[in-house]
Design an enzyme around this catalytic site. Sequence first.
Site, PDB file in Angstrom:
ATOM      1  N   TRP B 324       2.542 -14.626   6.726  1.00  0.00           N
ATOM      2  CA  TRP B 324       3.283 -15.422   5.723  1.00  0.00           C
ATOM      3  C   TRP B 324       4.191 -14.521   4.899  1.00  0.00           C
ATOM      4  CZ3 TRP B 324       3.441 -15.093   0.397  1.00  0.00           C
ATOM      5  CH2 TRP B 324       4.002 -16.181  -0.295  1.00  0.00           C
ATOM      6  N   HIS B 325       3.726 -13.288   4.647  1.00  0.00           N
ATOM      7  CA  HIS B 325       4.488 -12.383   3.794  1.00  0.00           C
ATOM      8  C   HIS B 325       5.763 -11.891   4.461  1.00  0.00           C
ATOM      9  CE1 HIS B 325       0.809 -12.204   1.387  1.00  0.00           C
ATOM     10  NE2 HIS B 325       1.558 -11.754   0.412  1.00  0.00           N
ATOM     11  N   GLY B 326       5.749 -11.760   5.748  1.00  0.00           N
ATOM     12  CA  GLY B 326       6.968 -11.267   6.383  1.00  0.00           C
ATOM     13  C   GLY B 326       6.868 -11.259   7.883  1.00  0.00           C
ATOM     14  N   PHE B 476      10.003 -12.984   0.545  1.00  0.00           N
ATOM     15  CA  PHE B 476       9.066 -13.751   1.346  1.00  0.00           C
ATOM     16  C   PHE B 476       9.411 -15.239   1.280  1.00  0.00           C
ATOM     17  CE2 PHE B 476       7.434  -9.811   1.715  1.00  0.00           C
ATOM     18  CZ  PHE B 476       6.650  -9.321   0.688  1.00  0.00           C
TER      19      PHE B 476
END
Lengths: 331, 476
Positions: B324-326, B476
Amino acid sequence: MRRIPFLPLLLFLLIGLGIDRGLGLLLDHLFSRVYSGQNSGGSIRLALEHPERQVMVLGSSRALHHAVPEVLEAHLPGLQVHNAGNGGHGIYYARMLQALLLERPSALRLIVLQVDVKDLYGADPARDLLFAPFYGQNPDVDAILQSSGRWAPLKLQLRTYRYNSMLLPMLSNLDLPGARASSGFVPLHGSMEGKPKQAREPAGSTASHPIEPEVVQTFREFFAAAAARGVALAMTFGPRYREPGAASLEEVEGRRLLAALADAHGAAVLPMDEIEYPELLEGALYQDSAHLNEAGARRYTALLAERLLHDPITAAALAPVPPLPADSALP
Amino acid sequence: MTVLFNSIDFIVFLVIVTAITFRLPHRFRWPFLLVASYVFYGWWNASYLVLIVLSSLVDFVLARAIFRTPERSRRLRLLLVSLSLNLGLLFTFKYWNFAAESATVLAHWFGLAVAAPGLSVLLPPGISFYTFQSLSYTIDIYREEYEPEDHLGRFLLYVAFFPQLVAGPIERAGHLLPQFRIEKTFDWNRLASGSQLILWGLFQKVVIADRLALYVDAVYNHPSEHNASSFLLATYAFAFQIYCDFAGYSDIAIGAARIFDFDLMRNFDRPYFSRSITEFWRRWHLSLSTWLRDYLYIPLGGNRGSQLFTYRNLLITMLLGGLWHGASWNFVIWGALQGVMLSASRLTLPTRDRWNDALGVPHWLRSGLRVWVTFHLVCLSWVFFRANTLADASMLLGSLTRDWGRPYIDASSLLHGLLGVAVLLAVHLRRELQGSVAPWLSRAPTPSRWVLWYAMLFAIMLFGVDGDSQFIYFQF
């Protein structure tokens, strides 16, 4: 919505402004006692402290660590030299320092400007807020400081803001013994191992990044201001630890543009790079690929001195000034 | 980019929006706040608005359809449409190129000379946040946790509310939506309280995070030029940079919302005082960790099965949390590390407790050691979070085994950052030991509060990094 409590708000604001003014005075006083440090503004004050020095070297870390005043003075008898380079700063810093130097009476005859061509593609006046304590003293300095951001003219009204990021460096450079007598040069140590950076085929036929017109204008103003005050100017690029031909397209085109500007304003162009002086392509002379160590700086400065003495523009500026006749006393 | 919280533009925007909002009758406030939120979001590029409006409209309609449908299989199909749209948007704009590159590499491993096509698209700011926020709404409606919102405008505002749109907190509809129905009155104490929180957030961002970033970037962006000592120092610095950057943003968001009398959920709770990785995830990015818990971990089965089953669920949840972060393998590995550490922590806790009891380790020492170990485990995972590539992360970690020497010191950045961290830790220690400072602040006499205000304001002016630096979580 309830009535706005104007009085407490006004009081808060007025007290805040008062604190700002008071802190500003204290910071001004501290600043007046600083003559060293790259982030304290001390190097600016040091350059202004010596109006008797006839030759001033300006530029980035590649001026600061490359030009050795005592070597230049040994080749230019009777002349005093100051190195006012500052790491991480470029043409905006040089222009503002030049503006402050030229508005004062001084013996300045020659400025050697070491140029980092990458300035043309991304110089940012916001990096040169070290001059903020001088805000309000010189219109050219003010213009550059105000261009550092949309809200800069408002922020610069606050005296505390003018010392943003400077307080701790100022405190660590406060009243350092011997600082006022320094010639400004900072030697580097260490040496490079391995081969110089290789030349490579350029990715295209023209530079991929646009040159910034504001930066070009600043260079133009720099050259014009020196010419208007009768101060000679020599522009150098300096050596790097790389093979000839390793320069990028941006650098090649940038140099061409700057050389044309310099010519137009009667400034000398002395590349002083690894192409002109292959003897500077020795790893033992460099701390890293962009910076000479102390031994390299001394060798480079000796070569620079010779060039200055033989270039017609700079040689004329460095020629001894004949003494005034005995009966030509100033009124 | 949107209007940055750490800019004068945002202060001007906030003052104007506050002044107008409380001048308007209640029935005109939601449209005004919605327009203001869209202006805030589309400040530099109005095309960003198309996706957020589309996502919001579809979920509004689908949620009402889910609510009105008694048949379970049809409700599920409608939910799947919402999931497909939101996750599809996220995949297309955020993960497509990563998936294409990975597929190409995989094909080459198998000797196939194929290249998956890439997409030339910009990542819309906040897409990871608002898609999750909108998704949580449809999932909650499907679970019959509350009735859907009837008012389209309020729902659009729930998704786009400017203080939390770009980087959270990821709100729940059950918490935020009802607040939009209540008529608010302007209150000076709330303005003061919200402004104090904004100032504290700015202090964390520009005095601590941005200052430490100068050192961290110098080391992490040039890993081959630095030794293990510099790397260690930069990693510690990054631990506080990322905390102050994100917590600072969250405080500004919560403070701004408070001025309008909207309560946003707390996002951080002094995470570096955690005594285990489990506790860390109850204190770090709470809005995301609770989202992952409620919509991923628990539906997967949570800890309701065997130990292995629990570890599996933890690993999947944190892997996806990392992703989800990257869109890069760095974040996948970071997430996997979190999952492994969580599992290992659960597995070894009974044994560690037995050993500590047997050795008679006093409670204060146990807690202190646990805090110290947890902090360093988190720092280890930050290496992957911050390194530009996997190769850089490997190089930096590899240097720990051989390359010690004098560290690179940027005295100015480190000293400024250290002073800021000292203030931060003092505040956090006080809160950890004696609870929130807010009641003390509200009871303190006016001169004391004004001294604190001036101290923060002048600290920001003197020590803050000047310039419009982005917040880390905006990417993000």
